[in-house]
Design an enzyme around this catalytic site. Structure first.
Site, PDB file in Angstrom:
ATOM      1  CG  ASP A  74     -52.191  34.958  -7.361  1.00 13.76           C
ATOM      2  OD1 ASP A  74     -51.976  33.753  -7.545  1.00 13.76           O
ATOM      3  OD2 ASP A  74     -51.547  35.864  -7.916  1.00 13.76           O
ATOM      4  CG  ASP A  76     -53.715  37.403  -1.168  1.00 12.89           C
ATOM      5  OD1 ASP A  76     -53.241  36.321  -1.563  1.00 12.89           O
ATOM      6  OD2 ASP A  76     -53.251  38.510  -1.491  1.00 12.89           O
ATOM      7  CG  ASP A 174     -51.974  49.295  -1.322  1.00  9.24           C
ATOM      8  OD1 ASP A 174     -53.172  48.938  -1.350  1.00  9.24           O
ATOM      9  OD2 ASP A 174     -51.098  48.698  -1.978  1.00  9.24           O
TER      10      ASP A 174
END
Length: 502
Positions: A74, A76, A174
């Site tokens: 994926d 982003d 994170d």
């Protein structure tokens, strides 16, 4: 204690502030990202945004995987454009989410469609600046309405929709290896927190104070475990130390979000490694009710057919993902819960319930106890139920029953489940062989197999009973009628193809 009480009384707290990083620009000669691994649609999204005068970068796990020489699954994109501004630039774009408002830019249609997720740079705000509610996403809906930055009583972020500069956006991510930005046009890598260094050292390091960051979003605990399993990285000591203690906050996370994280742990190609990481961190039990039904108290898989059944299911799933084939969560979850269903089924039958109603009741009991009320439960339950209810139907091989069964849309998933059971000794291997021959056979071979089954049943009436009552082989079709395809790891279909398609 007195200091904490006074701080709480006056609305203060001693939460450590996440530090802002320093922008480091890394040229292509140093980072070495191969442009051939990029997704052309993600590049198009970035180009459209930059042409409109905005900043835009490929971000997060995609950048991490590109640096590792892997093609990301994926892509982003992060930008300084607001969700409304992003939406205006694309023909098929949808603003989604409440906790985090993002934009899904959609290309293609049907099963071949692709979604590029676009997020706006977010501001780094201290917990003290957030509005606080006493409940959670469901119980505090009215209080959350119209608010941009909200935390619950434990400091978990319920809303985070305040926009800011890229340096703050990086600080609120994170792990350092997930906080890098890549600009495809200039091939520039932007790194604020030493992510490239940590990636080359193969370690996961939390940005800022780990305990504070886990408190903001306890799901980061599970992400640490998943990334360690997926990447083969170690969690550096300071980031690892609070994991077990902070896990007490996980029950505050919505059940549907926890369920999604469990599926990611088990079904993204590193399921067995994820179970091992959970065990090593002391989180194998007590986090996911579904895994509580399977694992030993120490978080390990049990010995014998029960544990081997789950181990083989996870190995096959890992192999399918590695081969780029689809996997269905219903199949793997059906494998995880099968032995509890079977145990309850047998108990109900012993109590006098007829076989099929007993199985239906057992399924309902297990689903309520282990899955609960999650988003998408209806479809998931229907698929799992169909796989389980098909198992006793495989015992009946007379009349038109076999013909109608192999035409069922979920037949292949049900058969693969039977074959997996047979491989670990939970079902009769001869029964699985018979159904494999029947599905692949022509009309003459199918009639011969049904006649063989009828003759075997006459010789051994117990063969007509469910496998739980009849350990003897149910059929021994002549060798000349067999066209065997021995199953190798990762060759099940998960119901995504007809029986003869593979």
């Amino acid at each position: 204690m007195i200091k904490k009480f006074i701080n709480k009384l006056f609305g203060k707290n001693d939460t450590k502030i996440t530090p802002l990083g320093k922008r480091v620009e890394v040229p292509v000669a140093e980072h070495g990202i191969d442009r051939n691994l990029l997704d052309e649609r993600a590049v198009k999204v970035v180009q459209t945004l930059t042409d409109a005068g905005f900043e835009a970068y490929v971000v997060g796990g995609a950048v991490r995987d590109l640096l590792l020489g892997r093609r990301p699954k994926d892509f982003d994109v992060a930008t300084n454009a607001t969700p409304e501004q992003v939406k205006q630039l694309f023909r098929r774009a949808f603003i989604i989410g409440r906790r985090f408002r993002i934009v899904h830019v959609v290309y293609g249609r049907g099963r071949e469609h692709e979604v590029i997720e676009v997020s706006t740079f977010r501001a780094l705000l201290a917990e003290a600046s957030a509005e606080r509610v006493s409940g959670n996403e469901k119980s505090s809906k009215h209080e959350l309405a119209g608010k941009s930055h909200v935390v619950d009583a434990e400091g978990r972020v319920l809303r985070d929709n305040v926009w800011g500069p890229q340096v703050e956006d990086a600080a609120r991510r994170d792990f350092t290896v997930n906080a890098m930005y890549y600009q495809p046009q200039s091939e520039l890598l932007v790194d604020y927190h030493g992510g490239l260094k940590d990636l080359r050292a193969q370690q996961l390091r939390m940005i800022g104070d780990p305990e504070t960051r886990y408190r903001e979003d306890p799901v980061r605990i599970l992400r640490a475990i998943r990334f360690a399993a997926k990447l083969g990285f170690t969690v550096e000591p300071a980031s690892k130390a609070p994991l077990r203690a902070m896990a007490a906050l996980l029950p505050n996370v919505p059940a549907s979000r926890l369920f999604d994280e469990m599926v990611k742990l088990l079904q993204t190609g590193h399921g067995l490694a994820s179970l091992e990481q959970l065990r090593l961190q002391g989180l194998g039990r007590g986090v996911f009710p579904i895994l509580d039904a399977v694992l030993n108290p120490d978080g390990s898989l049990p010995e014998g057919p029960r544990g081997e059944f789950v181990r083989q299911a996870l190995q096959d799933t890992d192999a399918r993902v590695a081969d780029g084939r689809s996997v269905a969560p219903s199949f793997l979850l059906a494998c995880l819960l099968w032995h509890e269903v079977k145990q309850r089924w047998q108990a109900l039958r012993t109590a006098g319930e007829p076989p099929v109603p007993a199985l239906q009741q057992a399924i309902d009991q297990v689903f309520d106890a282990r899955v609960g009320d999650i988003s998408g439960r209806g479809k998931l339950a229907a698929d799992m139920r169909e796989i389980w209810l098909m198992q006793p139907r495989f015992e009946r091989r007379g009349g038109s029953g076999p013909y109608s069964l192999v035409e069922q849309p979920r037949y292949r998933a049900g058969f693969d489940f039977l074959r997996l059971r047979a491989d670990v000794g939970d079902a009769d291997a001869a029964l699985a062989d018979w159904w494999e021959d029947f599905a692949l056979g022509d009309e003459e071979e199918r009639r011969a197999l049904i006649e063989d089954a009828r003759q075997q049943e006459r010789r051994n009436p117990r063969a007509a009973k469910p496998e739980a009552e009849s350990p003897e082989p149910l059929i021994d079709a002549p060798a000349k009628k067999r066209r065997r395809r021995r199953r190798k790891p990762g060759t099940r279909s998960d119901g995504d193809a007809p029986a003869a398609a593979e």
